[in-house]
Design a protein around this motif. Structure first.
Motif, mmCIF file in Angstrom:
data_model
loop_
_atom_site.group_PDB
_atom_site.id
_atom_site.type_symbol
_atom_site.label_atom_id
_atom_site.label_comp_id
_atom_site.label_asym_id
_atom_site.label_seq_id
_atom_site.Cartn_x
_atom_site.Cartn_y
_atom_site.Cartn_z
ATOM 1 N N MET A 142 0.831 -1.207 0.000
ATOM 2 C CA MET A 142 0.000 0.000 0.000
ATOM 3 C C MET A 142 0.869 1.262 0.000
ATOM 4 N N ARG A 143 1.925 1.220 0.824
ATOM 5 C CA ARG A 143 2.821 2.364 0.886
ATOM 6 C C ARG A 143 3.490 2.611 -0.463
ATOM 7 N N LEU A 144 3.904 1.491 -1.114
ATOM 8 C CA LEU A 144 4.536 1.602 -2.422
ATOM 9 C C LEU A 144 3.588 2.226 -3.433
ATOM 10 N N PHE A 145 2.317 1.805 -3.407
ATOM 11 C CA PHE A 145 1.330 2.352 -4.333
ATOM 12 C C PHE A 145 1.160 3.858 -4.107
ATOM 13 N N LEU A 146 1.046 4.255 -2.846
ATOM 14 C CA LEU A 146 0.871 5.669 -2.521
ATOM 15 C C LEU A 146 2.086 6.481 -2.957
ATOM 16 N N TRP A 147 3.283 5.902 -2.754
ATOM 17 C CA TRP A 147 4.499 6.610 -3.143
ATOM 18 C C TRP A 147 4.559 6.804 -4.655
ATOM 19 N N LEU A 148 4.193 5.757 -5.403
ATOM 20 C CA LEU A 148 4.207 5.847 -6.859
ATOM 21 C C LEU A 148 3.194 6.872 -7.360
ATOM 22 N N THR A 149 2.013 6.871 -6.741
ATOM 23 C CA THR A 149 0.986 7.841 -7.120
ATOM 24 C C THR A 149 1.470 9.255 -6.867
ATOM 25 N N PHE A 150 2.075 9.465 -5.706
ATOM 26 C CA PHE A 150 2.594 10.786 -5.359
ATOM 27 C C PHE A 150 3.688 11.216 -6.337
ATOM 28 N N SER A 151 4.551 10.272 -6.702
ATOM 29 C CA SER A 151 5.649 10.586 -7.614
ATOM 30 C C SER A 151 5.142 11.025 -8.975
ATOM 31 N N VAL A 152 4.107 10.320 -9.471
ATOM 32 C CA VAL A 152 3.538 10.673 -10.774
ATOM 33 C C VAL A 152 2.935 12.073 -10.731
ATOM 34 N N LEU A 153 2.213 12.358 -9.641
ATOM 35 C CA LEU A 153 1.583 13.672 -9.509
ATOM 36 C C LEU A 153 2.626 14.778 -9.396
ATOM 37 N N LEU A 154 3.706 14.476 -8.666
ATOM 38 C CA LEU A 154 4.707 15.503 -8.411
ATOM 39 C C LEU A 154 5.654 15.712 -9.579
ATOM 40 N N PHE A 155 6.134 14.637 -10.149
ATOM 41 C CA PHE A 155 7.167 14.753 -11.163
ATOM 42 C C PHE A 155 6.679 14.508 -12.582
ATOM 43 N N SER A 209 7.485 10.229 -17.153
ATOM 44 C CA SER A 209 8.633 10.459 -18.029
ATOM 45 C C SER A 209 8.305 10.156 -19.484
ATOM 46 N N SER A 210 7.238 9.391 -19.729
ATOM 47 C CA SER A 210 6.898 9.020 -21.107
ATOM 48 C C SER A 210 5.737 9.848 -21.650
ATOM 49 N N ASP A 211 5.412 10.954 -20.974
ATOM 50 C CA ASP A 211 4.310 11.815 -21.423
ATOM 51 C C ASP A 211 4.446 12.192 -22.895
ATOM 52 N N TYR A 212 5.674 12.523 -23.311
ATOM 53 C CA TYR A 212 5.900 13.010 -24.668
ATOM 54 C C TYR A 212 6.719 12.038 -25.506
ATOM 55 N N GLU A 213 6.780 10.795 -25.083
ATOM 56 C CA GLU A 213 7.655 9.813 -25.721
ATOM 57 C C GLU A 213 7.413 9.693 -27.216
ATOM 58 N N LYS A 214 6.153 9.739 -27.632
ATOM 59 C CA LYS A 214 5.836 9.529 -29.049
ATOM 60 C C LYS A 214 6.232 10.711 -29.935
ATOM 61 N N GLY A 246 14.084 21.504 -17.521
ATOM 62 C CA GLY A 246 13.689 21.960 -16.193
ATOM 63 C C GLY A 246 12.903 20.923 -15.423
ATOM 64 N N PRO A 247 12.687 21.149 -14.130
ATOM 65 C CA PRO A 247 12.001 20.175 -13.270
ATOM 66 C C PRO A 247 10.562 19.935 -13.701
ATOM 67 N N LYS A 248 10.142 18.681 -13.680
ATOM 68 C CA LYS A 248 8.803 18.329 -14.139
ATOM 69 C C LYS A 248 7.713 18.849 -13.216
ATOM 70 N N ASN A 249 8.085 19.179 -11.989
ATOM 71 C CA ASN A 249 7.093 19.731 -11.061
ATOM 72 C C ASN A 249 7.129 21.256 -11.032
ATOM 73 N N GLY A 250 7.948 21.860 -11.913
ATOM 74 C CA GLY A 250 8.020 23.316 -11.966
ATOM 75 C C GLY A 250 6.849 23.900 -12.736
ATOM 76 N N LEU A 255 0.298 23.935 -27.636
ATOM 77 C CA LEU A 255 0.118 23.976 -26.180
ATOM 78 C C LEU A 255 -0.911 22.945 -25.719
ATOM 79 N N PHE A 256 -1.900 22.683 -26.561
ATOM 80 C CA PHE A 256 -2.905 21.662 -26.233
ATOM 81 C C PHE A 256 -2.263 20.275 -26.191
ATOM 82 N N VAL A 257 -1.421 19.987 -27.180
ATOM 83 C CA VAL A 257 -0.743 18.690 -27.217
ATOM 84 C C VAL A 257 0.196 18.540 -26.017
ATOM 85 N N LEU A 258 0.809 19.646 -25.611
ATOM 86 C CA LEU A 258 1.706 19.616 -24.455
ATOM 87 C C LEU A 258 0.945 19.498 -23.128
ATOM 88 N N LYS A 259 -0.388 19.591 -23.208
ATOM 89 C CA LYS A 259 -1.263 19.462 -22.036
ATOM 90 C C LYS A 259 -0.992 20.548 -20.994
#
Length: 315
Positions: free
Chosen positions: A1-14, A17-22, A73-77, A138-142
């Protein structure tokens, strides 16, 4: 459960990494470039080495062509859009990018109608189509909200975008914006540039740099090579005549914070630009000493500090 919460938090914060992969695959028009285009892309890549920050290059398909965007730059910036000056391409930000990416997620977009790595394959008919193109990118960049820093012609485009998307733009930083607040007035420097048009291309570039920068020797030789090739392959786009100063009513409709910086030796602007900027609802104008039109290079440290202080105040 802790691992799941940590992963969720990481995605929200950072972010993912594959958002723009394509969008990372280098297109054929760059891989198979020949002649001046090949030389230009190589020079562009050499200038990118001056950035000294990690970045990724995106090639985003749009209605009118491929949009080249450099992301760093930082993904959470907070999101920060950079709009470059004429023929300058996104690499012009080499003296500023290290400072800007300390706190912001930066998206530098190559203008599709000029030399850069964006690629036009479907004609753009008017300025409104240019605005639509940026909005598509800008729309594609979300990006739902963002700050914009625009230099010279990029400053004019930034205001045009802000008038069309006032709710999305958190603040504007306009660096020696061209024909945005006032017309370019006749001057000795302008006359020299006109006379230089009858000289060789090399002489035209030399004269242009002498009048646009207070200290051309500060311009890195690597970037200068790219800039010179750009002026050789560029043709004046048909929307130059559309770059007219905005009306008082339009400018005063800008409710977001606006910072305007010009050089004390700016061929494109005069003190009237600063005076008008200070009349905007949330506007502030300043003159940077010992700087010309290329104030991002002439006085990079001062411009970086004033820009970051302003952005911090308007998070």
């Amino acid at each position: 459960m802790r691992l799941f919460l940590w992963l969720t938090f990481s995605v929200l914060l950072f972010g993912c990494s594959s958002d723009y992969e394509k969008y990372k695959e280098t297109p054929d028009y760059i891989l198979n470039a020949t002649g001046k285009n090949e030389s230009y892309y190589k020079a562009y890549d050499e200038t990118l080495k001056l950035w000294n920050v990690d970045f990724e290059e995106l090639y985003i398909p749009t209605t009118n062509g491929i949009a080249h965007v450099i992301v760093s730059g930082p993904k959470n910036g907070e999101s920060l859009i950079l709009l470059h000056g004429m023929n300058a391409s996104s690499t012009m930000w080499y003296p500023n990018i290290d400072a800007l990416t300390k706190t912001h997620r930066v998206f530098a977009i190559d203008f599709i109608l000029e030399p850069g790595k964006s690629y036009l394959y479907n004609d753009i008919e008017n300025v409104e189509n240019i605005t639509a193109w940026y909005n598509e990118v800008l729309f594609v960049l979300k990006l739902d909200s963002y700050h914009i820093v625009g230099a010279s012609r990029g400053g004019w485009l930034a205001v045009h975008l802000a008038l069309k998307n006032p709710k999305k733009i958190k603040s504007l930083v306009l660096l020696s914006p061209a024909q945005t607040f006032t017309w370019i007035k006749p001057s000795t420097d302008l006359l020299k540039n006109i006379i230089a048009l009858f000289s060789s291309k090399e002489k035209q570039i030399e004269q242009s740099l002498e009048t646009l920068s207070s200290n051309p020797t500060k311009i890195n030789d690597v970037y200068l090579r790219q800039y010179k090739i750009a002026t050789e392959i560029d043709s004046i786009n048909k929307f130059m005549a559309s770059m007219q100063p905005f009306t008082t009513k339009e400018l005063k409709s800008l409710q977001m914070p606006v910072l305007v910086l010009i050089g004390d030796d700016d061929m494109i602007n005069e003190k009237r630009t600063v005076e008008i900027a200070n009349t905007l609802p949330n506007g502030k104008g300043e003159v940077i000493q010992n700087a010309g039109h290329f104030l991002t290079i002439d006085q990079a440290e001062s411009v970086n500090k004033k820009t970051l202080d302003f952005l911090k105040q308007n998070q």
